[in-house]
Design a protein around this motif. Structure first.
Motif, short mmCIF file in Angstrom:
data_model
loop_
_atom_site.label_atom_id
_atom_site.label_comp_id
_atom_site.label_asym_id
_atom_site.label_seq_id
_atom_site.Cartn_x
_atom_site.Cartn_y
_atom_site.Cartn_z
N THR A 85 0.86 -1.18 0.00
CA THR A 85 0.00 0.00 0.00
C THR A 85 0.90 1.23 0.00
N VAL A 86 0.58 2.16 -0.86
CA VAL A 86 1.38 3.38 -0.92
C VAL A 86 0.44 4.57 -0.81
N TYR A 87 0.73 5.47 0.09
CA TYR A 87 -0.06 6.70 0.14
C TYR A 87 0.88 7.88 0.30
N TYR A 88 0.47 8.99 -0.24
CA TYR A 88 1.39 10.11 -0.31
C TYR A 88 0.64 11.42 -0.34
N GLY A 89 1.37 12.47 -0.12
CA GLY A 89 0.79 13.79 -0.18
C GLY A 89 1.86 14.80 -0.48
N ALA A 90 1.46 15.91 -1.07
CA ALA A 90 2.42 16.97 -1.34
C ALA A 90 1.74 18.30 -1.10
N THR A 91 2.42 19.15 -0.35
CA THR A 91 1.87 20.47 -0.08
C THR A 91 2.82 21.49 -0.67
N ILE A 92 2.26 22.44 -1.39
CA ILE A 92 3.10 23.55 -1.84
C ILE A 92 2.43 24.85 -1.43
N GLY A 93 3.19 25.90 -1.32
CA GLY A 93 2.57 27.15 -0.96
C GLY A 93 3.56 28.29 -0.97
N PHE A 94 3.02 29.49 -0.89
CA PHE A 94 3.90 30.66 -0.81
C PHE A 94 3.19 31.78 -0.08
N ASN A 95 3.97 32.77 0.24
CA ASN A 95 3.44 33.97 0.86
C ASN A 95 4.19 35.12 0.21
N PHE A 96 3.41 36.09 -0.28
CA PHE A 96 4.07 37.20 -0.96
C PHE A 96 3.20 38.43 -0.82
N LYS A 97 3.76 39.44 -0.18
CA LYS A 97 3.11 40.74 -0.05
C LYS A 97 1.65 40.62 0.34
N GLY A 98 1.39 39.94 1.39
CA GLY A 98 0.02 39.84 1.86
C GLY A 98 -0.75 38.69 1.27
N PHE A 99 -0.27 38.16 0.16
CA PHE A 99 -0.96 37.02 -0.41
C PHE A 99 -0.36 35.74 0.14
N ASP A 100 -1.22 34.78 0.42
CA ASP A 100 -0.69 33.48 0.79
C ASP A 100 -1.45 32.42 0.02
N PHE A 101 -0.78 31.34 -0.21
CA PHE A 101 -1.37 30.28 -1.01
C PHE A 101 -0.84 28.95 -0.51
N SER A 102 -1.70 27.95 -0.45
CA SER A 102 -1.23 26.60 -0.17
C SER A 102 -2.11 25.61 -0.91
N ALA A 103 -1.53 24.49 -1.28
CA ALA A 103 -2.30 23.46 -1.98
C ALA A 103 -1.79 22.11 -1.55
N LEU A 104 -2.71 21.20 -1.39
CA LEU A 104 -2.37 19.84 -0.97
C LEU A 104 -2.85 18.85 -2.02
N LEU A 105 -1.93 18.04 -2.46
CA LEU A 105 -2.24 16.97 -3.38
C LEU A 105 -2.10 15.68 -2.58
#
Lengths: 1053, 583
Positions: A889-909
């Protein structure tokens, strides 16, 4: 009273440990790094205040003037001043916050500098000020009964913090966890408003289940709390991490830690958010005309060769279904569209305040969540709500008080009210009926406005009626808990010694009010008269108490911490006990007791050693088996502290190898199953166990006899667990890697006896028999960096588990391939399909083997052909072998994100690989929903059924031929039905914007953040080749998993 | 400060001690333990008596016990109306050691375990009444003997356990061997002989109904094991032992499959055992066969599986699908076959194949053996004040989806057996079938004894007058006119006549399935041809056209199916248990 405890042997044992530690006379002191950060404040031209999101001052922020190279640290008031000139670029750095670079302009924006908190936990684990409790907290992680510095951690612990939880818009915060934590396999099989654990299944590193969830160290009856009150969620994976939990230590533990107050001035956070929920996918029924044509085809398929049956639906019927000129007798109702709305809503309001005053610290959290259901109800028709709905109110108050200079009291109060509503026939019934009702079953309404129906579908069949005229059911769940903890430092007695006592009381109740009723629907007869199907009944007035339970947890600890020269030492002994009582069953409580101890030692933070153990009790075992000892050892080496690394490889900030090994246990006994019991004539109310004598009218004579045979020797299950890990950090931990290998041998697992005979005359009791092995690895990798003000991170984790049955007391098998020993645990067994029969000639070929139960005369082209594995000319049980994947069984995840001048972003796969499920086949295993025309032919068929075998589509068919009702041949478990249900999801995305502080400050708000996030936004799965209209995780026709689009605002003061 | 420390330490240890104190009992004390069952303080032995009740409740039941069908639906007398019913698999030969059918192994050994536990312990009870324990022990031994009979007629010889109660860990348990068929028969017979005179006495014939078929008898211990039951079981066992399947075995090398050689004296032993019961004058044939469906206590029942009170539910289960009584639509679950219907002679006793019988194929159900209309619903039979319509498109075979509660017939017939005579009533009369609990089901009735006597005596001595007398008694009660079997029949002709009488008299009473095996005729009568029904077309002028249709082609493998398979898992767990040949 005093005699009682003095004579108690276990207390005495504890005392001896205490004396032992005392005898060595270690001097007082707390393990710490003693890295004092010097506060240097220059009275100079570039000055201002650095604050956090709450507008509260931040101390110890490293501020450097990139032009001049001068570096200072902000003061306790967040104040900074350093030499420079207008136009110089300042760089602000703090482990908990994103790096900010700013041109000093001298205006207001420069004077008031707000830093943004990191999404991932702090990257910086080196250099801690022992006096800065926040910093120590940041650098340490929660383990059982304590916190430990990550630097010295030998246990296998993985965690996420509140930021990673709050971005998920769901009533159960556990929805946020898939893909976040290496080693945690967690998923949901259904969605919708529900109480705790609705659709949840999870395990840590294995398929064994029985993993427990702790909230602040106690296994409680509730798990759905709001993410804003959670500080962190940790998963304890190896023996060293769990062993102190004794009889509950074999499987992983999920530990939730709630926030405690410790941050100075009150930090207020208010957020309001609202989301739209849509089903990820819904099953796609065939339109009425196609259904009718396929029905005719299925009926004809079942006929003997050469016989042509009169179709159930004539060409005229089909035309009427198509052109809809007779919608009452030839309806075409898209039930999913009729019964379900496009979307439902989820709202959440949260208020929390965290802070401290003189001698006390507090965290108060208020949360309200409301989730509505998808049913297309109409408020004007009922004065009550018949939709699915959840309303939840949570309040938590965690208060810490310094009673004396050495005494700290922590009082946590928690209350939760959850109100769950559903249609009278239950939400689950509506969804299973939806999947089973074809478009042509009946019209929604008759010409006279009554509900349509037919006797074929019986009472309460009309789906529209089910959501509107069936009344409602209401559940009210209430949970209250009180935790009280007193910690007494005993430095006066022995420096470094402390004692702690703790008690927790939890009470949970669930009450159900059933106010359902029956309704009538009417069948329109050919002569325009109506036949009533079912009758209207009064609303029921049934109130049933559901689960009512209480959990009492008590703990008493003695701890000791000491450092001298380069020796660092800590020890902890404790007794804890958890007693869970179900009031609604009247049974005796289930009590777990541990006498546990942990000892840690390291030399110069380089050579690490830890040992822990427990002498654990479980009261449902026979007295001889109630108590058992468990232990675990760990060793590690912080290589990065060695001079040769420090000198030569400065970019290596962390390099640790560690390993643990231990013996853990798991109680899996059932309620006092060691006692052989007998039923009595009084308790036997089942006529099947009674007998009648004499003349008519003489009542039943009741009986007695043995209940299930007891196994007085049943003991705890055990596991020997190895964990070997490598932790790496490069470039001041910009890049971190943790790779762990585990090999867990579970033995004495409770299971059914394999070699058994019914000549015994009774069922065999379960025994401690099975041995399973689970091994694999968890890897997580994180890179965090910034390019000027663009702060970004990438984090990934991958878990791999390979299971194997080592021993299962397997009965002798006729053939080797039937053997399950040596195969992965829980692998699917069945027939191997060799495709579909293409012709009658193929079926009737004397060399063709068929199932004994389905002679050749009953088979048709398009039916599944099975492999005769043993070559005996007949297909039967003996031809069944492993058909499921033996891959890990294989399970995985990846999170990416950034923060720039008041903006923030994150995403999870998030994704799972090597996942297989048998869809179709036996009714009990996803049957009717995937076979089409089940349930005697009256069930629904779906678009994917168009891929059925016909003579014309023989080469491309994805399904066997159609049939009505049951088909013994095709409904065997076989490899034909096996589908790859691996998937990858875009699980979670959040984008936010924080309005610049200098603007919001004007209205007295430290920060306002607008955000939007989503859940389950995209899913990719090989399953869609077979069936597009179901989700790979939610394979049953239940409340669908939801895709959520959420918007919100958060204000901090 | 010191004081505070001491106080806190005290509090600390207090927490420890409080949590050690036992507020609740250490383990549940409310449970019933072994010593409560064999209670040495209860001279009435309440629980010991109740122990025996459980064993009674494990007696086999009849009616719809196999996949919701009767056993006879797997023996050619009927088929399930529902094509999806799993009994079709059995008709198609779909049973083997992996998928067993009518497997009584587990239930029988469960009875044996309970019986042995009782026999090992009942003397611990200080019985105040010395007869009761004697009776109970004898009852238990009778029930145990009957369980062995249930097994040997299915499997041949099985492991005999004596009075041993095994524990799950006993290694001997997985080393047991099958006893020979002969030893099993001897053991059962010796047990029944031993207990016969220790059982509670039989009720008088007079106490079992007045014989007019209206009133229920007054026998309040009906259902208990009695001397006559022990005798009847013994007679059945001896008949089984004398039957062609076991006498001699086809596989003499395997002693559990039967006797190595034929011995005609086995027939004599069976005949004598039957005769012994007949000589008691304790039983009689009820003049009205419907009484057998509506009373528990009557003059004909010898051994019943006894259960709850009467219900009308059987009517809803089997009666034709066009009927709805009390808002419950009928199920029509069984479709009797043309073969069964054709087996019924004309009312004059002549087979329909006999040209002189007066059989009219255009009016096939007229003037038939009265038992035909008591056993099946055919087209034109009267039921609940209307004609049964099984012609195509008729109320009971509508050929469309207007069937509320059941599945229409496959054969053109429905089962009537076990129903009361409700031709002119508007509702079903309660009968013995019970839908929720177990039903009363007659396992041995006096008609068995008579026909079995005739069978055994004919085999041993040929068709003597006593054989004729027994057969004629059955035919007379059936209402044949003339009832006397033709004089001068050969042994073989008489054998066929008796076998057919068994089929008619006991249709749907779970005899045919094991009879055709015992007689070793299953392959010929069941496994070679097809089973048929009738397609009835109602012509415009109201006349009916009858066309035979094939409904099933049963599969029967003569190499193995005369004995049932022992479950594969028993063989795998214990290689000493040898499977029946060719499974």
């Amino acid at each position: 009273m005093i005699k009682d405890y003095i004579l108690d042997k276990k207390s005495l044992a504890l005392g001896f440990v205490f004396l032992f530690l005392n005898a060595y006379g270690f001097a007082a002191g707390r393990i710490s790094q003693n890295h004092n950060v010097t506060e240097k404040v220059f009275l100079d031209s570039l000055k201002g205040t650095v604050v956090d999101n709450n507008g509260k001052p931040l101390k110890n922020v490293k501020i450097s003037n990139t032009s001049s190279g001068v570096t200072i640290f902000s003061s306790i008031n967040g104040y900074f001043a350093l030499p420079g000139k207008i136009g110089d670029k300042l760089k602000f750095e703090h482990p908990d916050f994103y790096i900010l670079e700013k041109i000093y302009t001298g205006d207001k924006r420069s004077l008031w500098v707000q830093l943004a908190g990191r999404y991932l936990p702090s990257k910086d684990i080196v250099g801690i000020d022992a006096n800065d409790s926040l910093a120590v907290d940041r650098a340490s992680v929660e383990v059982l009964h304590a916190r430990q510095l990550k630097e010295n951690l030998l246990q296998s612990v993985a965690s996420v913090n509140t930021n990673q939880l709050t971005t998920t818009p769901a009533s159960q915060f556990l929805q946020a966890l898939p893909g976040r934590i290496a080693g945690l396999n967690i998923g949901f099989t259904s969605g919708g408003p529900g109480l705790d654990g609705n659709g949840l299944n999870y395990n840590v590193r294995s398929a064994l289940g029985n993993n427990i969830i702790l909230i602040d160290g106690v296994q409680r009856p509730y798990i759905s709390i709001d993410p804003d009150q959670i500080e962190s969620v940790s998963v304890y994976k190896d023996a060293l991490a769990t062993v102190m939990f004794g009889m509950r230590s074999s499987n992983g533990i999920i530990a939730i830690t709630t926030k405690k107050g410790d941050k100075g001035a009150p930090r207020i956070s208010f957020s309001a958010q609202g989301g739209i929920e849509r089903p990820i996918v819904l099953p796609k029924s065939l339109d009425a005309a196609t259904y009718a044509m396929l029905y005719n085809e299925a009926k004809q398929n079942d006929a003997p060769a050469g016989v042509t049956l009169t179709p159930s639906y004539s060409a005229a019927d089909i035309a009427l279904y198509q052109n809809q000129t007779d919608p009452f007798r030839h309806p075409n109702v898209d039930w999913y569209n009729t019964v379900l709305r496009k979307q439902s809503y989820i709202n959440r309001y949260n208020f929390n305040v965290q802070g401290s005053g003189k001698g006390f610290r507090y965290f108060v959290d208020l949360d309200n969540l409301r989730e509505t259901g998808l049913f297309n109800t109409n408020d004007s028709l009922n004065s009550y709500n018949t939709n699915a709905q959840l309303d939840r109110y949570i309040v938590r108050s965690n208060l810490g008080v310094d009673l004396t200079k050495t005494t700290v009291m922590q009082l946590n109060l928690f209350g939760r009210i959850a109100k769950n509503n559903q249609p009278g026939g239950t939400t689950a019934t509506v969804f299973s009926s939806l999947a089973a009702t074809p478009n042509n079953a009946y019209p929604i309404f008759n010409p006279n406005g009554t509900l349509g129906g037919t006797s074929t579908y019986g009472q309460n069949a009309n789906l529209y009626g089910q959501i509107l005229q069936r009344g409602y059911q209401f559940q009210d769940a209430r949970d209250v808990s009180v935790d009280l903890q007193l910690t007494q430092r005993l430095d006066a007695f022995l420096p470094g010694l402390y004692a702690k006592i703790q008690g927790s009381y939890n009470n949970s109740t669930l009450y159900k009010t059933d106010r359902s009723k029956n309704f009538a629907s009417f069948q329109l007869n050919p002569n325009n008269s109506y036949t009533a199907v079912g009758t209207i009944t009064e609303q029921g007035t049934v109130g049933t108490p559901g689960v009512r339970s209480r959990v009492i947890y008590t703990e008493a600890d003695l701890g000791y911490e000491h450092s001298f020269e380069k020796h660092n030492l800590s020890a902890l002994v404790l007794r804890n006990e958890q007693s869970t009582m179900q009031f609604d069953t009247g049974t005796l409580p289930e009590i777990y007791t541990d006498y546990a101890a942990r000892f840690q030692y390291n030399y110069d933070q380089k050579y690490l050693f830890e040992a822990a153990g427990s002498y654990a009790g479980y009261n449902w075992f026979a007295p001889a088996n109630r108590w058992a000892p468990y232990w675990a050892l760990g060793m590690g080496w912080n290589i990065h502290h060695e001079e040769f690394i420090k000198r030569n490889l400065k970019w290596v900030s962390n390099f640790k190898i560690r390993g643990t090994y231990g013996l853990t246990g798991q109680a899996n006994a059932g309620y006092y199953t060691y006692i052989q019991t007998y039923w009595t004539p009084a308790t036997n109310t089942n006529n099947g166990d009674g007998y009648y004598f004499g003349n008519t009218g003489v009542g039943v004579t009741r009986s007695t006899g043995e209940n299930s045979l007891a196994n007085p020797d049943l003991a705890a299950e055990k596991a020997k667990k190895t964990n070997i890990a490598l932790d790496l950090g490069f470039w001041n931990n910009k890049l971190t890697l943790t790779a762990e290998y585990f090999n867990n041998r579970f033995y004495d697992l409770v299971g059914a006896v394999g070699s058994r005979t019914n000549i015994l005359g009774a069922a065999y009791p379960n025994k401690n028999l099975y041995i399973y092995n689970y091994k694999g690895s968890d890897i997580s990798l994180t890179y965090q960096d910034n390019i000027s003000n663009f702060n970004f991170f990438v984090s990934g984790n991958l878990s791999l588990v390979q299971s194997k049955v080592i021993y299962m007391d397997e009965i002798a098998r006729n053939y080797d391939y039937q053997r399950q020993t040596g195969k992965p645990v829980g692998i699917l067994y069945g027939y191997t399909a060799m495709g579909l029969f293409q012709s009658l000639a193929e079926i009737n070929d004397p060399a063709t083997a068929v199932l004994a139960a389905t002679p050749k005369s009953s088979l048709r082209p398009g039916d599944i052909r099975y492999m005769d594995r043993n070559g005996d000319g007949i297909i039967n049980e003996l031809d069944k072998g492993p058909i499921g994947s033996e891959k890990p069984t294989v399970y995985y995840g990846a999170t990416i994100g950034f923060n720039f001048k008041g903006f923030d972003f994150s995403a999870l796969l998030q994704g799972v690989m090597n996942r297989q499920t048998a869809l179709g086949g036996p009714t009990a295993q996803y049957g009717d929903f995937y076979n089409g025309f089940g349930n005697g032919g009256t069930a629904n068929a779906f678009e994917f059924n168009l891929g059925r075998w016909t003579p014309a589509t023989a080469a491309t068919a994805s399904q066997p031929r159609l049939w009505l009702g049951a088909n013994a041949n095709n409904q065997e478990v076989s490899s034909y039905w096996l589908q790859n249900t691996s998937f990858v999801r875009l699980k979670n995305v959040e984008i936010g914007y924080t309005i610049p502080a200098y603007l919001t400050k004007k209205i007295g708000v430290a920060s306002i953040r607008l955000f939007s996030n989503g859940l389950n936004l995209f899913t990719w799965s090989p399953l869609s080749k077979f069936r597009k209209d179901v989700d790979p995780e939610s394979l049953n026709p239940t409340y669908p998993m939801l895709k959520v689009f959420n918007f919100g605002i958060n204000a901090k003061f | 400060m010191k004081k505070l420390v001491i106080n806190l330490l005290l509090a600390f240890f207090l927490v420890l001690s409080i949590s050690c104190k036992k507020v609740l009992e250490d383990h549940p004390l409310n449970v019933t333990k072994e010593s409560d069952i064999w209670d040495q303080n209860d001279a009435t032995g309440t629980n010991a008596q109740a122990w025996v009740i459980k064993i009674y409740s494990q007696l086999p039941n009849g009616f719809i016990r196999l996949n919701g069908m009767e056993l006879d639906c797997a023996a050619g007398d009927g088929v399930p109306s529902n094509r999806g019913n799993a009994v079709w698999n059995v008709i198609n030969g779909g049973y083997n050691s992996v998928n067993t059918f009518d497997d009584n192994w587990t239930n029988s050994y469960s009875i044996i375990r309970r019986a042995n536990i009782f026999l090992n312990n009942y003397k611990r009870v200080p019985w105040s009444d010395p007869t009761l324990p004697k009776w109970l022990a004898a009852e238990v031994r009778t029930l145990r003997a009957y369980s062995y009979y249930e097994m040997i007629r299915r499997y041949g010889g099985v492991p005999l356990l004596g009075e041993k109660v095994y524990t799950p860990d006993d290694p001997a348990l997985l080393q047991l061997k099958r006893s020979s068929f002969a030893d099993c028969v001897d053991y059962i017979v010796s047990e029944l002989d031993a207990v016969k005179d220790q059982l509670r006495p039989d009720a008088s014939l007079a106490s079992r109904g007045n014989g007019n078929g209206v009133a229920e008898g007054t026998d309040n211990d009906a259902g208990r094991m009695r001397p006559t039951i022990a005798m009847a079981i013994k007679a059945k066992v001896l008949l089984l032992a004398a039957s062609p399947l076991f006498n001699p075995s086809v596989t003499p090398s395997l002693d559990f499959t039967g006797y190595p050689s034929f011995d005609a004296n086995r027939w004599k032993a069976a005949a004598d055992a039957m005769k012994a019961i007949m000589n008691l004058n304790m039983f009689a044939l009820e003049p009205n066969r419907y009484i057998l469906n509506t009373t528990h206590v009557n003059k004909e029942f010898v051994f019943m599986r006894y259960a709850a009170s009467y219900q009308t539910a059987w009517g809803n289960q089997v009666s034709p699908v066009g009927y709805t009584v009390g808002n419950v639509a009928s199920g029509g679950i069984v479709s009797p076959t043309q073969e069964l219907v054709d087996a019924f002679p004309m009312a004059n006793g002549k087979a329909i194949s006999d040209p002189s019988s007066g059989y009219n194929a255009a009016n096939p159900y007229a003037n038939r053996d009265p038992r035909l209309s008591q056993t099946v619903f055919y087209n034109g039979a009267t039921w609940l004040r209307r004609s049964v319509q099984t012609y195509e498109g008729g109320l009971d075979k509508p050929n469309n989806s207007n069937i509320a509660g059941g599945v229409q017939t496959q054969t053109g017939y429905y089962q009537k057996k076990f129903l009361a005579q409700d031709d002119n009533n508007t509702a079903f009369t309660p009968t013995m079938y019970h839908p929720s609990g177990l039903s009363t089901f007659c396992l041995i009735r006096y008609a068995d004894i008579l026909l079995n006597y005739a069978e055994a005596q004919n085999e041993f001595a040929g068709p003597d007058a006593s054989v004729y007398a027994a057969v004629n008694a059955i035919r007379q009660r059936a209402g044949l006119n003339p009832f006397a079997a033709p004089a001068g029949l050969s042994k073989e002709q008489m054998r066929d006549l008796i076998r057919n009488e068994c089929r008619l008299e006991f249709a749907f009473e779970e005899r045919r399935f094991y009879d055709i095996r015992r007689w070793k005729i299953a392959k010929e009568v069941y496994g070679t041809g097809s089973l048929h029904g009738v397609n009835i077309v109602r012509n415009a002028d109201g006349s009916l056209t009858y066309t035979p249709i094939t409904v099933a082609t049963p599969f029967f493998n003569a190499n193995n199916m005369y004995l049932l398979p022992i479950a594969n898992t028993e063989i795998l767990a214990n290689p000493n248990i040898v499977q029946n040949p060719n499974y």
